[in-house]
Write an enzyme that holds these catalytic residues in place. Structure first.
Site, PDB file in Angstrom:
ATOM      1  N   PRO A 196      70.606  82.863  66.674  1.00  0.00           N
ATOM      2  CA  PRO A 196      69.137  83.220  66.958  1.00  0.00           C
ATOM      3  C   PRO A 196      68.220  82.392  66.519  1.00  0.00           C
ATOM      4  O   PRO A 196      67.125  82.273  67.052  1.00  0.00           O
ATOM      5  CB  PRO A 196      69.360  84.441  65.721  1.00  0.00           C
ATOM      6  CG  PRO A 196      70.553  84.853  65.648  1.00  0.00           C
ATOM      7  CD  PRO A 196      71.472  83.662  65.712  1.00  0.00           C
TER       8      PRO A 196
ATOM      9  N   ASP B  34      62.788  86.725  58.500  1.00  0.00           N
ATOM     10  CA  ASP B  34      62.888  86.170  59.582  1.00  0.00           C
ATOM     11  C   ASP B  34      61.720  85.415  59.937  1.00  0.00           C
ATOM     12  O   ASP B  34      60.417  85.764  60.171  1.00  0.00           O
ATOM     13  CB  ASP B  34      62.969  87.293  60.930  1.00  0.00           C
ATOM     14  CG  ASP B  34      63.258  86.641  62.191  1.00  0.00           C
ATOM     15  OD1 ASP B  34      63.202  85.323  62.272  1.00  0.00           O
ATOM     16  OD2 ASP B  34      63.562  87.445  63.140  1.00  0.00           O
ATOM     17  N   ALA B  35      61.857  83.912  59.865  1.00  0.00           N
ATOM     18  CA  ALA B  35      60.903  83.279  60.331  1.00  0.00           C
ATOM     19  C   ALA B  35      60.113  83.455  61.571  1.00  0.00           C
ATOM     20  O   ALA B  35      58.716  83.348  61.647  1.00  0.00           O
ATOM     21  CB  ALA B  35      61.226  81.793  60.135  1.00  0.00           C
TER      22      ALA B  35
ATOM     23  N   GLU C 211      67.214  75.259  49.803  1.00  0.00           N
ATOM     24  CA  GLU C 211      67.409  74.935  48.397  1.00  0.00           C
ATOM     25  C   GLU C 211      66.217  74.670  47.564  1.00  0.00           C
ATOM     26  O   GLU C 211      66.138  74.297  46.536  1.00  0.00           O
ATOM     27  CB  GLU C 211      68.273  73.770  48.457  1.00  0.00           C
ATOM     28  CG  GLU C 211      67.688  72.282  49.123  1.00  0.00           C
ATOM     29  CD  GLU C 211      67.532  72.398  50.627  1.00  0.00           C
ATOM     30  OE1 GLU C 211      68.220  71.201  51.022  1.00  0.00           O
ATOM     31  OE2 GLU C 211      67.061  73.195  51.364  1.00  0.00           O
TER      32      GLU C 211
ATOM     33  N   HIS D 219      63.748  65.013  52.100  1.00  0.00           N
ATOM     34  CA  HIS D 219      62.738  65.752  51.911  1.00  0.00           C
ATOM     35  C   HIS D 219      61.205  65.245  51.650  1.00  0.00           C
ATOM     36  O   HIS D 219      60.337  65.708  52.272  1.00  0.00           O
ATOM     37  CB  HIS D 219      62.947  66.496  50.689  1.00  0.00           C
ATOM     38  CG  HIS D 219      64.352  67.621  50.686  1.00  0.00           C
ATOM     39  ND1 HIS D 219      65.389  67.437  50.395  1.00  0.00           N
ATOM     40  CD2 HIS D 219      64.181  68.819  51.323  1.00  0.00           C
ATOM     41  CE1 HIS D 219      66.344  68.336  50.586  1.00  0.00           C
ATOM     42  NE2 HIS D 219      65.452  69.120  51.393  1.00  0.00           N
TER      43      HIS D 219
ATOM     44  N   ASP E  51      62.756  82.328  54.304  1.00  0.00           N
ATOM     45  CA  ASP E  51      64.168  81.862  54.513  1.00  0.00           C
ATOM     46  C   ASP E  51      65.014  83.130  54.722  1.00  0.00           C
ATOM     47  O   ASP E  51      64.861  84.287  54.068  1.00  0.00           O
ATOM     48  CB  ASP E  51      64.778  81.006  53.544  1.00  0.00           C
ATOM     49  CG  ASP E  51      66.063  80.524  53.962  1.00  0.00           C
ATOM     50  OD1 ASP E  51      67.163  81.008  54.379  1.00  0.00           O
ATOM     51  OD2 ASP E  51      66.167  79.084  53.833  1.00  0.00           O
TER      52      ASP E  51
ATOM     53  N   ASP F  33      62.313  73.493  58.113  1.00  0.00           N
ATOM     54  CA  ASP F  33      63.309  72.939  57.880  1.00  0.00           C
ATOM     55  C   ASP F  33      64.500  74.118  57.941  1.00  0.00           C
ATOM     56  O   ASP F  33      65.279  74.313  57.182  1.00  0.00           O
ATOM     57  CB  ASP F  33      63.159  73.013  56.221  1.00  0.00           C
ATOM     58  CG  ASP F  33      64.215  71.863  55.528  1.00  0.00           C
ATOM     59  OD1 ASP F  33      64.836  71.421  56.189  1.00  0.00           O
ATOM     60  OD2 ASP F  33      64.153  71.989  54.480  1.00  0.00           O
TER      61      ASP F  33
END
Length: 258
Positions: free
Chosen positions: A120, A93-94, A41, A17, A61, A111
């Site tokens: 997808p 949905d990003a 997370e 990270h 997310d 990420d």
């Protein structure tokens, strides 16, 4: 662990990270608005929020169940970052988030899981998507993504992503860090919309200067010397990146990543 694949380990998640986040945040002259695609997370969010310049972070997310699980059971990862007033958590949905348009971001982080056959997420690794994503960046914006394993047997994913992004951004730099729990070096790609910005030109002295001025607390992994080391990639990877072997497109078959 998700779907049988190691995602993150408490002992060394800081390597992944801090590597993903800080090279871009330090390179940008004044990162105020940031977006995260994925990042369930909360550790990517945690690292971004260390920077005093940051005014807002939107984390998108698609898996609300994972986000809720991590909020409850993984506090050492997110360290309360979900509750920071600068953070907005969007379950959605990003791809849609990027394509809807809106105010530009100074930095966007991806990420997301690596692309796999018939999933997808592959659409978020194509030249078509990256062109739309660039439109969501400010003129001096930076886009950084996790870009697969740097191991010899999986290097093709990374190199094809590099070639894809080179069709969109004037500056694309590969870097990697060894993550013990993954048992391989993990690779990233940093892309600059401004051709005059380049992480290779950022010295360890300047990195330390910016960290001292901007960041609330010291990192465990990343500092000026580490920054220079991250981008010192070995010859066989530099050679692989220079080959012309095609890019990811919507009408091309998904890359098999298992």
């Amino acid at each position: 662990i998700l779907d049988g694949e190691m995602q993150s380990a408490q002992t060394d998640e800081f390597i992944y990270h801090e590597s993903l986040v800080h090279s871009s945040m330090v390179l940008h002259p004044n990162p105020k608005s940031v977006a995260i695609l994925g990042g369930g997370e909360g550790a990517t969010l945690r690292e971004i929020l260390r920077h005093r310049t940051v005014q807002s972070v939107q984390m998108v997310d698609i898996d609300g169940e994972v986000v809720q699980f991590c909020k409850k059971h993984m506090p050492s990862w997110h360290q309360g970052s979900f509750s920071d007033p600068r953070a907005e958590i969007i379950i959605g949905d990003a791809k849609q988030f990027i394509e809807e348009g809106g105010e530009p971001f100074d930095v966007i982080f991806s990420d997301l899981p690596s692309p796999a056959e018939d999933t997808p997420v592959f659409q978020l690794y194509t030249i078509e998507f990256f062109r739309k994503l660039k439109q969501r960046l400010a003129p001096d914006g930076i886009f950084t993504l996790q870009a697969g394993s740097g191991s010899m047997i999986q290097l093709e994913l990374h190199t094809r992503l590099y070639r894809t992004l080179k069709q969109v951004f004037p500056i694309v730099r590969s870097y990697s860090a060894h993550v013990p729990s993954f048992d391989v070096p993990w690779s990233f790609l940093l892309c600059c919309a401004d051709p005059d910005m380049d992480p290779l030109e950022l010295t360890k002295t300047e990195v330390e200067k910016r960290l001292k001025k901007r960041v609330r607390s010291s990192m465990t992994f990343y500092d000026g010397a580490t920054h220079e080391g991250l981008f010192n990639i070995p010859k066989h990877i530099r050679t692989a990146l220079s080959r012309e072997k095609g890019v990811f497109r919507l009408n091309s078959p998904a890359f098999l990543f298992k």
